[in-house]
Motif scaffolding. Structure first.
Motif, PDB file in Angstrom:
ATOM      1  N   UNK A   1       0.824  -1.210   0.000  1.00 35.05           N
ATOM      2  CA  UNK A   1       0.000   0.000   0.000  1.00 35.05           C
ATOM      3  C   UNK A   1       0.859   1.261   0.000  1.00 35.05           C
ATOM      4  N   UNK A   2       2.088   1.146   0.462  1.00 33.07           N
ATOM      5  CA  UNK A   2       2.993   2.288   0.496  1.00 33.07           C
ATOM      6  C   UNK A   2       3.975   2.292  -0.670  1.00 33.07           C
ATOM      7  N   UNK A   3       4.410   1.106  -1.134  1.00 34.45           N
ATOM      8  CA  UNK A   3       5.525   1.015  -2.075  1.00 34.45           C
ATOM      9  C   UNK A   3       5.113   0.787  -3.523  1.00 34.45           C
ATOM     10  N   UNK A   4       3.823   0.696  -3.801  1.00 32.54           N
ATOM     11  CA  UNK A   4       3.390   0.326  -5.149  1.00 32.54           C
ATOM     12  C   UNK A   4       3.949   1.270  -6.209  1.00 32.54           C
ATOM     13  N   UNK A   5       4.050   2.541  -5.886  1.00 33.23           N
ATOM     14  CA  UNK A   5       4.546   3.516  -6.869  1.00 33.23           C
ATOM     15  C   UNK A   5       5.953   3.170  -7.352  1.00 33.23           C
ATOM     16  N   UNK A   6       6.826   2.757  -6.408  1.00 33.09           N
ATOM     17  CA  UNK A   6       8.212   2.447  -6.777  1.00 33.09           C
ATOM     18  C   UNK A   6       8.295   1.125  -7.524  1.00 33.09           C
ATOM     19  N   UNK A   7       7.521   0.134  -7.092  1.00 32.59           N
ATOM     20  CA  UNK A   7       7.541  -1.162  -7.759  1.00 32.59           C
ATOM     21  C   UNK A   7       7.052  -1.113  -9.191  1.00 32.59           C
ATOM     22  N   UNK A   8       6.294  -0.073  -9.533  1.00 27.13           N
ATOM     23  CA  UNK A   8       5.771   0.060 -10.893  1.00 27.13           C
ATOM     24  C   UNK A   8       6.748   0.711 -11.859  1.00 27.13           C
ATOM     25  N   UNK A   9       7.886   1.183 -11.358  1.00 31.48           N
ATOM     26  CA  UNK A   9       8.814   1.922 -12.217  1.00 31.48           C
ATOM     27  C   UNK A   9       9.737   0.980 -12.991  1.00 31.48           C
TER      28      UNK A   9
ATOM     29  N   UNK B   1       1.870   8.222   0.272  1.00 28.48           N
ATOM     30  CA  UNK B   1       0.866   7.490  -0.499  1.00 28.48           C
ATOM     31  C   UNK B   1      -0.539   7.909  -0.087  1.00 28.48           C
ATOM     32  N   UNK B   2      -1.493   7.863  -1.005  1.00 23.74           N
ATOM     33  CA  UNK B   2      -2.854   8.323  -0.716  1.00 23.74           C
ATOM     34  C   UNK B   2      -3.686   7.273   0.014  1.00 23.74           C
TER      35      UNK B   2
END
Length: 214
Positions: A36-44, A174-175
């Motif tokens: 829930x916190x790290x999804x943004x980085x894992x998508x890069x 994260x939102x």
């Protein structure tokens, strides 16, 4: 040039929580689901654990790539290394990071219970008991002129902030609202007496908070 102490790509919820309670071997972040916190980085595209081609470019990817830039050593709290409390009863268990930890530098693990240094591939973990300024001096020497990354968790970052030793922070908010857990801040405004702040929203939904010492 001065060696900086940098917080890089640290993740918190919209209510400032960076980790949950009741950490266990199976749940390093306690009751919080880290995705829930790290999804943004894992998508890069530059996520270091990516096993498939693709991934996003742009702001999130740039900050993911910046994680290792000019880093010569890391400082982390004991509970980022593993969940054991008190004296080390099991020296055979070598942390959450596997046989090839992603740090590739000397890592200084804060603990009141010292143990021999541990080398895994090109990462060496040193287990040190000292105040923040003393540990930072050790890490700077090991970094050989490069910067030192303050890896967390929340309690460790707060210790170094309280000692006024941190030079820059990148905190990805994260939102999601978690309600309880280990809180980095009630609001980033708490740091504005010592830091400049630039807030940059990303299309991924996270908001990047970039802070640097005044």
């Amino acid at each position: 040039m001065a060696q900086l102490l940098r917080v890089q790509n640290f993740n918190v919820s919209s209510d400032g929580i960076g980790a949950g309670e009741d950490q266990t071997l199976e749940r390093p972040f306690g009751h919080v689901e880290p995705e829930r916190l790290f999804a943004w980085a894992g998508a890069t595209a530059s996520w270091p654990m990516r096993t498939a081609p693709g991934g996003s470019r742009g702001l999130d990817d740039y900050l993911t790539r910046d994680y290792d830039r000019n880093i010569g050593a890391e400082i982390m709290g004991r509970n980022k290394f593993g969940p054991q409390r008190g004296p080390w009863h099991d020296h055979d268990w070598q942390g959450w990071w596997g046989d090839e930890p992603p740090f590739r530098t000397p890592v200084f693990v804060l603990t009141h219970h010292k143990r021999p240094s541990l080398r895994l591939s090109d990462t060496t973990f040193h287990f040190v008991d000292g105040d923040p300024a003393t540990v930072l001096e050790q890490a700077r020497e090991a970094a050989q002129g490069k910067d030192v990354r303050l890896g967390g968790g929340v309690t460790t970052i707060r210790q170094f902030l309280d000692a006024d030793l941190v030079d820059t922070l990148h905190v990805a908010v994260s939102p999601v609202k978690l309600g309880s857990g280990l809180r980095l801040w009630e609001s980033p405004d708490e740091l504005l007496d010592r830091f400049h702040l630039e807030v940059v929203p990303s299309p991924s939904g996270v908001t990047h908070h970039l802070l640097w010492r005044k």
